[in-house]
Write a protein that holds these residues in place. Structure first.
Motif, PDB file in Angstrom:
ATOM      1  N   LEU A 155      15.315  24.718 -40.236  1.00  0.00           N
ATOM      2  CA  LEU A 155      16.495  23.818 -40.795  1.00  0.00           C
ATOM      3  C   LEU A 155      16.744  24.236 -42.317  1.00  0.00           C
ATOM      4  N   GLY A 156      15.656  25.094 -42.933  1.00  0.00           N
ATOM      5  CA  GLY A 156      15.812  25.342 -44.353  1.00  0.00           C
ATOM      6  C   GLY A 156      15.600  24.266 -45.432  1.00  0.00           C
ATOM      7  N   ILE A 157      14.480  23.343 -44.785  1.00  0.00           N
ATOM      8  CA  ILE A 157      14.201  22.089 -45.486  1.00  0.00           C
ATOM      9  C   ILE A 157      12.810  22.342 -46.027  1.00  0.00           C
ATOM     10  N   ASN A 158      12.549  22.005 -47.255  1.00  0.00           N
ATOM     11  CA  ASN A 158      11.155  21.966 -47.883  1.00  0.00           C
ATOM     12  C   ASN A 158      10.316  20.576 -47.428  1.00  0.00           C
ATOM     13  N   LEU A 159       9.550  21.076 -46.742  1.00  0.00           N
ATOM     14  CA  LEU A 159       8.830  19.878 -45.953  1.00  0.00           C
ATOM     15  C   LEU A 159       7.915  19.191 -46.899  1.00  0.00           C
ATOM     16  N   GLU A 160       7.194  19.823 -47.792  1.00  0.00           N
ATOM     17  CA  GLU A 160       6.290  19.228 -48.678  1.00  0.00           C
ATOM     18  C   GLU A 160       6.945  18.294 -49.544  1.00  0.00           C
ATOM     19  N   TYR A 161       8.251  18.895 -50.239  1.00  0.00           N
ATOM     20  CA  TYR A 161       9.098  18.186 -51.154  1.00  0.00           C
ATOM     21  C   TYR A 161       9.526  16.649 -50.373  1.00  0.00           C
ATOM     22  N   GLU A 162       9.928  16.913 -49.007  1.00  0.00           N
ATOM     23  CA  GLU A 162      10.451  15.479 -48.394  1.00  0.00           C
ATOM     24  C   GLU A 162       9.497  14.846 -48.305  1.00  0.00           C
ATOM     25  N   CYS A 163       8.093  15.217 -47.945  1.00  0.00           N
ATOM     26  CA  CYS A 163       6.976  14.212 -47.771  1.00  0.00           C
ATOM     27  C   CYS A 163       6.593  13.502 -48.934  1.00  0.00           C
ATOM     28  N   ILE A 164       6.563  14.275 -50.412  1.00  0.00           N
ATOM     29  CA  ILE A 164       6.518  13.587 -51.378  1.00  0.00           C
ATOM     30  C   ILE A 164       7.358  12.553 -52.001  1.00  0.00           C
ATOM     31  N   LYS A 165       8.653  12.951 -51.544  1.00  0.00           N
ATOM     32  CA  LYS A 165       9.823  12.131 -51.854  1.00  0.00           C
ATOM     33  C   LYS A 165       9.743  10.640 -50.964  1.00  0.00           C
ATOM     34  N   LYS A 166       9.191  10.989 -49.512  1.00  0.00           N
ATOM     35  CA  LYS A 166       9.236   9.883 -48.716  1.00  0.00           C
ATOM     36  C   LYS A 166       7.991   8.931 -49.081  1.00  0.00           C
ATOM     37  N   MET A 167       6.972   9.536 -49.369  1.00  0.00           N
ATOM     38  CA  MET A 167       5.881   8.632 -49.977  1.00  0.00           C
ATOM     39  C   MET A 167       6.284   7.849 -51.313  1.00  0.00           C
ATOM     40  N   GLU A 168       6.967   8.445 -52.058  1.00  0.00           N
ATOM     41  CA  GLU A 168       7.359   7.716 -53.061  1.00  0.00           C
ATOM     42  C   GLU A 168       8.226   6.413 -52.835  1.00  0.00           C
ATOM     43  N   PHE A 169       9.100   6.808 -51.928  1.00  0.00           N
ATOM     44  CA  PHE A 169       9.742   5.630 -51.041  1.00  0.00           C
ATOM     45  C   PHE A 169       8.982   4.564 -50.557  1.00  0.00           C
ATOM     46  N   ASN A 170       8.020   5.011 -49.826  1.00  0.00           N
ATOM     47  CA  ASN A 170       7.221   4.003 -49.093  1.00  0.00           C
ATOM     48  C   ASN A 170       6.297   3.196 -50.067  1.00  0.00           C
ATOM     49  N   TRP A 171       5.850   3.705 -50.995  1.00  0.00           N
ATOM     50  CA  TRP A 171       5.240   2.908 -52.039  1.00  0.00           C
ATOM     51  C   TRP A 171       5.948   1.790 -52.686  1.00  0.00           C
ATOM     52  N   GLN A 172       7.232   1.969 -52.642  1.00  0.00           N
ATOM     53  CA  GLN A 172       8.138   0.941 -53.113  1.00  0.00           C
ATOM     54  C   GLN A 172       8.614  -0.047 -52.277  1.00  0.00           C
ATOM     55  N   ARG A 173       8.237   0.162 -50.955  1.00  0.00           N
ATOM     56  CA  ARG A 173       8.456  -0.834 -49.718  1.00  0.00           C
ATOM     57  C   ARG A 173       7.662  -1.926 -49.973  1.00  0.00           C
ATOM     58  N   PRO A 174       7.945  -3.083 -49.303  1.00  0.00           N
ATOM     59  CA  PRO A 174       7.061  -4.491 -49.370  1.00  0.00           C
ATOM     60  C   PRO A 174       6.056  -4.339 -48.176  1.00  0.00           C
ATOM     61  N   TYR A 175       4.910  -5.355 -48.320  1.00  0.00           N
ATOM     62  CA  TYR A 175       4.046  -5.098 -47.390  1.00  0.00           C
ATOM     63  C   TYR A 175       4.304  -5.205 -46.069  1.00  0.00           C
ATOM     64  N   GLN A 176       3.742  -4.528 -45.216  1.00  0.00           N
ATOM     65  CA  GLN A 176       3.921  -4.367 -43.931  1.00  0.00           C
ATOM     66  C   GLN A 176       5.428  -4.001 -43.420  1.00  0.00           C
ATOM     67  N   TYR A 177       5.995  -3.285 -44.548  1.00  0.00           N
ATOM     68  CA  TYR A 177       7.525  -2.916 -43.979  1.00  0.00           C
ATOM     69  C   TYR A 177       7.768  -2.329 -42.760  1.00  0.00           C
ATOM     70  N   GLY A 178       8.944  -2.696 -42.340  1.00  0.00           N
ATOM     71  CA  GLY A 178       9.326  -1.973 -40.950  1.00  0.00           C
ATOM     72  C   GLY A 178       8.822  -3.027 -39.670  1.00  0.00           C
ATOM     73  N   THR A 179       8.168  -4.101 -39.939  1.00  0.00           N
ATOM     74  CA  THR A 179       7.511  -4.928 -39.069  1.00  0.00           C
ATOM     75  C   THR A 179       7.898  -6.161 -38.797  1.00  0.00           C
ATOM     76  N   ALA A 180       7.774  -7.095 -37.864  1.00  0.00           N
ATOM     77  CA  ALA A 180       7.947  -8.238 -37.776  1.00  0.00           C
ATOM     78  C   ALA A 180       7.389  -9.164 -38.933  1.00  0.00           C
ATOM     79  N   ASN A 181       6.312  -8.672 -39.606  1.00  0.00           N
ATOM     80  CA  ASN A 181       5.258  -9.339 -40.795  1.00  0.00           C
ATOM     81  C   ASN A 181       5.659  -8.800 -42.019  1.00  0.00           C
ATOM     82  N   GLU A 182       6.902  -8.021 -42.068  1.00  0.00           N
ATOM     83  CA  GLU A 182       7.291  -7.715 -43.410  1.00  0.00           C
ATOM     84  C   GLU A 182       7.498  -8.556 -44.427  1.00  0.00           C
ATOM     85  N   LYS A 183       6.996  -8.675 -45.578  1.00  0.00           N
ATOM     86  CA  LYS A 183       7.108  -9.807 -46.817  1.00  0.00           C
ATOM     87  C   LYS A 183       8.280  -9.199 -47.737  1.00  0.00           C
ATOM     88  N   LYS A 184       9.409 -10.215 -47.634  1.00  0.00           N
ATOM     89  CA  LYS A 184      10.658  -9.770 -48.202  1.00  0.00           C
ATOM     90  C   LYS A 184      10.674 -10.115 -49.532  1.00  0.00           C
TER      91      LYS A 184
END
Length: 160
Positions: free
Chosen positions: A131-160
């Motif tokens: 696909l011509g995608i830089n996988l390392e860059y995308e992983c770093i970018k996604k981890m940065e996003f995930n760190w900003q997400r709430p406790y237990q994000y994406g689950t029924a226990n997510e703290k909003k």
């Protein structure tokens, strides 16, 4: 970036955000890994090209959950970086995603899974190259996003 360093960051994220780490969650981790591949398939089906990189990163991040469950494995990447992992080429996206699903299905929660985890990484890298995608860059970018997400994000226990 060394893959083991990213794996350690995933471990820290799991702890910080309240997600289970132990191998008693093996089946859950595998099913969730399958869902990440399915989310990529959905993006492909719907033509959401802008989501491909994020979905590939999600596959890698979920994949790194597996070695975390088995600390005695150590650094199965042998100090390697994204560049060091050879990609397994695919002829089209659907073949690539199917091959990843097949390899996930072979994992059984034993030490022999080390090779399977490595192969899934190489298959995912193959898709990113296709696909011509830089996988390392995308992983770093996604981890940065995930760190900003709430406790237990994406689950029924997510703290909003």
């Amino acid at each position: 970036m060394r893959i083991y360093d990213l794996q350690q960051e995933v471990y820290n994220l799991l702890k910080e955000k309240g997600f289970p780490i132990g191998k008693d969650n093996f089946n859950v981790k595998l099913v969730l890994l399958h869902t990440e591949v399915s989310e990529l398939a959905d993006a492909v089906k719907k033509g959401r090209i802008e989501d491909y990189g994020q979905e590939l990163a999600d596959i890698i991040i979920r994949l790194l959950n597996i070695p975390i469950m088995y600390p005695h494995w150590g650094d199965i990447w042998n100090g390697g970086t994204f560049i060091d992992i050879p990609e397994i080429k695919c002829n089209d996206l659907w073949e690539g995603m199917l091959n990843i699903h097949r390899e996930i299905s072979k994992l059984n929660g034993t030490d022999t899974d080390k090779l399977g985890v490595y192969k899934i990484f190489a298959l995912t890298k193959g898709l990113s190259v296709f696909l011509g995608i830089n996988l390392e860059y995308e992983c770093i970018k996604k981890m940065e996003f995930n760190w900003q997400r709430p406790y237990q994000y994406g689950t029924a226990n997510e703290k909003k």
